[in-house]
Scaffold this motif. Structure first.
Motif, mmCIF file in Angstrom:
data_model
loop_
_atom_site.group_PDB
_atom_site.id
_atom_site.type_symbol
_atom_site.label_atom_id
_atom_site.label_comp_id
_atom_site.label_asym_id
_atom_site.label_seq_id
_atom_site.Cartn_x
_atom_site.Cartn_y
_atom_site.Cartn_z
ATOM 1 N N MET A 153 -13.890 -2.099 -8.492
ATOM 2 C CA MET A 153 -14.107 -1.485 -7.184
ATOM 3 C C MET A 153 -13.573 -0.060 -7.152
ATOM 4 O O MET A 153 -12.551 0.255 -7.771
ATOM 5 N N ALA A 154 -14.262 0.823 -6.429
ATOM 6 C CA ALA A 154 -13.841 2.219 -6.299
ATOM 7 C C ALA A 154 -12.476 2.310 -5.628
ATOM 8 O O ALA A 154 -12.072 1.411 -4.883
ATOM 9 N N HIS A 155 -11.774 3.426 -5.872
ATOM 10 C CA HIS A 155 -10.411 3.608 -5.385
ATOM 11 C C HIS A 155 -10.301 4.602 -4.227
ATOM 12 O O HIS A 155 -9.239 4.720 -3.616
ATOM 13 N N SER A 156 -11.346 5.335 -3.943
ATOM 14 C CA SER A 156 -11.335 6.298 -2.835
ATOM 15 C C SER A 156 -12.776 6.600 -2.447
ATOM 16 O O SER A 156 -13.722 6.192 -3.128
ATOM 17 N N HIS A 157 -12.943 7.333 -1.326
ATOM 18 C CA HIS A 157 -14.267 7.758 -0.869
ATOM 19 C C HIS A 157 -15.206 6.562 -0.685
ATOM 20 O O HIS A 157 -16.376 6.602 -1.025
ATOM 21 N N LEU A 158 -14.662 5.496 -0.120
ATOM 22 C CA LEU A 158 -15.407 4.255 0.065
ATOM 23 C C LEU A 158 -16.251 4.292 1.335
ATOM 24 O O LEU A 158 -15.897 4.934 2.322
ATOM 25 N N GLY A 159 -17.359 3.553 1.324
ATOM 26 C CA GLY A 159 -18.083 3.214 2.538
ATOM 27 C C GLY A 159 -17.701 1.789 2.906
ATOM 28 O O GLY A 159 -17.681 0.912 2.037
ATOM 29 N N MET A 160 -17.406 1.537 4.201
ATOM 30 C CA MET A 160 -16.845 0.227 4.557
ATOM 31 C C MET A 160 -17.128 -0.106 6.015
ATOM 32 O O MET A 160 -17.100 0.760 6.882
ATOM 33 N N GLY A 172 -18.281 4.717 -3.859
ATOM 34 C CA GLY A 172 -17.007 5.420 -3.845
ATOM 35 C C GLY A 172 -16.604 5.931 -5.215
ATOM 36 O O GLY A 172 -17.280 5.703 -6.227
ATOM 37 N N GLN A 173 -15.471 6.645 -5.258
ATOM 38 C CA GLN A 173 -14.977 7.233 -6.503
ATOM 39 C C GLN A 173 -14.112 6.230 -7.260
ATOM 40 O O GLN A 173 -13.193 5.645 -6.697
ATOM 41 N N TYR A 174 -14.372 6.116 -8.549
ATOM 42 C CA TYR A 174 -13.602 5.208 -9.398
ATOM 43 C C TYR A 174 -12.608 6.017 -10.226
ATOM 44 O O TYR A 174 -12.993 6.790 -11.088
ATOM 45 N N GLY A 175 -11.324 5.877 -9.934
ATOM 46 C CA GLY A 175 -10.303 6.547 -10.713
ATOM 47 C C GLY A 175 -9.718 7.763 -10.016
ATOM 48 O O GLY A 175 -10.145 8.162 -8.930
ATOM 49 N N PRO A 176 -8.711 8.408 -10.639
ATOM 50 C CA PRO A 176 -8.007 9.549 -10.046
ATOM 51 C C PRO A 176 -8.728 10.870 -10.300
ATOM 52 O O PRO A 176 -9.849 10.904 -10.814
ATOM 53 N N GLN A 177 -8.024 11.977 -9.947
ATOM 54 C CA GLN A 177 -8.584 13.319 -10.072
ATOM 55 C C GLN A 177 -9.965 13.358 -9.410
ATOM 56 O O GLN A 177 -10.109 12.850 -8.296
ATOM 57 N N CYS A 178 -10.971 13.917 -10.076
ATOM 58 C CA CYS A 178 -12.322 14.001 -9.499
ATOM 59 C C CYS A 178 -13.334 13.285 -10.371
ATOM 60 O O CYS A 178 -14.376 13.837 -10.764
ATOM 61 N N ARG A 179 -13.023 12.045 -10.682
ATOM 62 C CA ARG A 179 -13.935 11.237 -11.486
ATOM 63 C C ARG A 179 -15.201 10.892 -10.720
ATOM 64 O O ARG A 179 -15.301 11.117 -9.524
ATOM 65 N N GLY A 180 -16.147 10.313 -11.456
ATOM 66 C CA GLY A 180 -17.453 10.028 -10.883
ATOM 67 C C GLY A 180 -17.463 8.814 -9.973
ATOM 68 O O GLY A 180 -16.527 8.016 -9.950
ATOM 69 N N PRO A 181 -18.546 8.675 -9.185
ATOM 70 C CA PRO A 181 -18.671 7.537 -8.283
ATOM 71 C C PRO A 181 -19.264 6.322 -8.985
ATOM 72 O O PRO A 181 -19.849 6.435 -10.065
ATOM 73 N N THR A 182 -19.115 5.179 -8.360
ATOM 74 C CA THR A 182 -19.727 3.947 -8.829
ATOM 75 C C THR A 182 -20.739 3.488 -7.794
ATOM 76 O O THR A 182 -20.612 3.805 -6.611
ATOM 77 N N ALA A 183 -21.755 2.742 -8.232
ATOM 78 C CA ALA A 183 -22.734 2.173 -7.305
ATOM 79 C C ALA A 183 -22.372 0.742 -6.921
ATOM 80 O O ALA A 183 -23.099 0.117 -6.143
ATOM 81 N N ARG A 184 -21.251 0.235 -7.440
ATOM 82 C CA ARG A 184 -20.862 -1.163 -7.192
ATOM 83 C C ARG A 184 -20.568 -1.407 -5.711
ATOM 84 O O ARG A 184 -20.034 -0.535 -5.017
#
Length: 415
Positions: A153-160, A172-184
């Protein structure tokens, strides 16, 4: 005609939409963690005072000089701040400090169900992201035991969003810094604390507007995979009691203006999307840790509504451009409250939107300015926790990531 008049009378009973200034608006580009406060560019965003029934996006003006609105220096960094973003007059609310969240968090998410506030994920620092859920009980005013999120599951920038028991989590974004988003995507049963997978979004997105409307989970806008480019996509999928009823997401009418970090609510069978921004930090090219790199951001005050005609309508804009407000509102007696902030410049006002007259007003002030805060309302008390607060009363730029919890007794007119 009779149905239209009946709907108008019903709509007038829906009294107010309240936006409580607690969130982040990137008017002047700032580093994500405010490691540098120097900035010379200025983004000015004039807002419209008239109501337009046809779509006409609020225009942005980028300037580095005074306008005719008597802009003034902020007194700290020598910047010229537009009068649009100056602190607005409003009554002082009496805030009480409650028990801190178990961890400080930025860009987390929160959902209230009855007297419980479920607080998800978020950054602890730019290099550390949380992967658990904390729960605050408004009746006992205590934090309960935390529990883990799925590893994928993404760690930030989630839709909920929630239906009152199940919480639906998208992208949402998966991981720290400015990593890419996930479609999960996932669904949480808040009674059993069990997680299930849902069909992934057609494409990954950052911080899309997310809401349940007419039996379907709607996901709109956000930023594209590069974390910067605004997305106009609007998808939906049928859900009921935590179960997905469709095999795949359905394409819906695109949102008029893309971008992340906006409020999205449903009142009287109308879907509203409020505020937001275009642009965001991006990963530095060829950085092995996806180090965040500053980019221009345009923050806006637009308010859009989708109703029976399935056409987006423009409503009067917010008193200030506002972003990072996706979890800074609550619905109370068919009214909506949400926190908002300005700068990166942060905002500290409590805004009220009168749905019958379509007018905004300031109904209070926060104890300090803060962005990406998380909000709940229980038994007449308005609560907020977490986010990134300002540097002090005379400096609205962001500094410390906090886990503080505050509340105030809020008395609002119902008509």
């Amino acid at each position: 005609m009779g149905r239209g008049k009946q709907q108008q009378r019903k709509w007038r009973r829906k009294v107010v939409l309240i936006c409580i200034g607690l969130l982040g608006v990137a008017l002047i580009a700032d580093l994500l963690w405010a490691s540098s406060s120097s900035s010379t560019s200025l983004l000015l965003f004039p807002y419209k005072s008239s109501f337009n029934t046809n779509y006409s996006a609020t225009k942005e003006v980028i300037s580095n000089h005074n306008n005719n609105n008597k802009d003034k220096k902020d007194g700290v960094h020598g910047r010229i701040l537009s009068k649009t973003f100056a602190d607005l007059a409003g009554p002082q609310l009496q805030w009480q400090k409650m028990a801190d969240s178990p961890v400080p968090r930025l860009d987390g998410a929160a959902i209230q169900i009855n007297d419980q506030l479920f607080v998800f994920a978020g950054y602890g620092t730019i290099d550390l992201v949380h992967s658990h859920v904390d729960v605050y009980n408004f009746s006992s005013n205590t934090w309960g035991p935390s529990f883990d999120m799925p590893k994928q599951m993404a760690h930030s920038h989630l839709g909920m969003v929630t239906d009152g028991r199940f919480i639906y989590i998208v992208t949402g974004q998966y991981g720290p810094q400015c990593r890419g988003p996930t479609a999960r995507t996932f669904v949480l049963d808040t009674l059993t604390k069990k997680w299930q997978d849902m069909p992934p979004l057609p494409l990954p997105r950052y911080a899309p507007a997310t809401q349940l409307w007419r039996g379907r989970l709607h996901v709109m806008g956000g930023s594209k995979e590069d974390r910067y480019t605004p997305a106009l996509d609007h998808w939906s999928i049928a859900v009921k009691d935590g179960t997905v009823l469709d095999k795949e997401w359905r394409t819906e009418i695109p949102i008029p203006r893309g971008g992340p970090h906006r409020s999205c609510i449903v009142v009287d069978d109308r879907l509203y999307v409020i505020g937001g921004q275009e642009g965001d930090f991006m990963a530095k090219p060829n950085s092995p840790i996806f180090k965040c790199s500053r980019r221009n951001e345009v923050v806006y005050s637009d308010v859009y509504m989708l109703d029976d005609e399935m056409k987006w309508k423009v409503l009067p804009p917010m008193p200030k451009p506002d972003s990072h407000i996706e979890f800074a509102w609550v619905v109370v007696n068919n009214s909506i409250k949400h926190p908002d902030t300005k700068k990166m410049i942060l905002v500290g006002e409590v805004f009220q939107f009168q749905l019958d007259t379509l007018k905004w007003a300031v109904v209070g002030k926060l104890p300090y300015r803060v962005k990406t805060t998380l909000v709940g309302f229980w038994d007449g008390w308005l609560y907020f926790t977490s986010g990134q607060r300002d540097r002090g009363p005379d400096d609205p730029t962001p500094k410390k990531v906090i886990g503080e919890m505050w509340r105030t007794k809020l008395s609002l007119p119902l008509s």
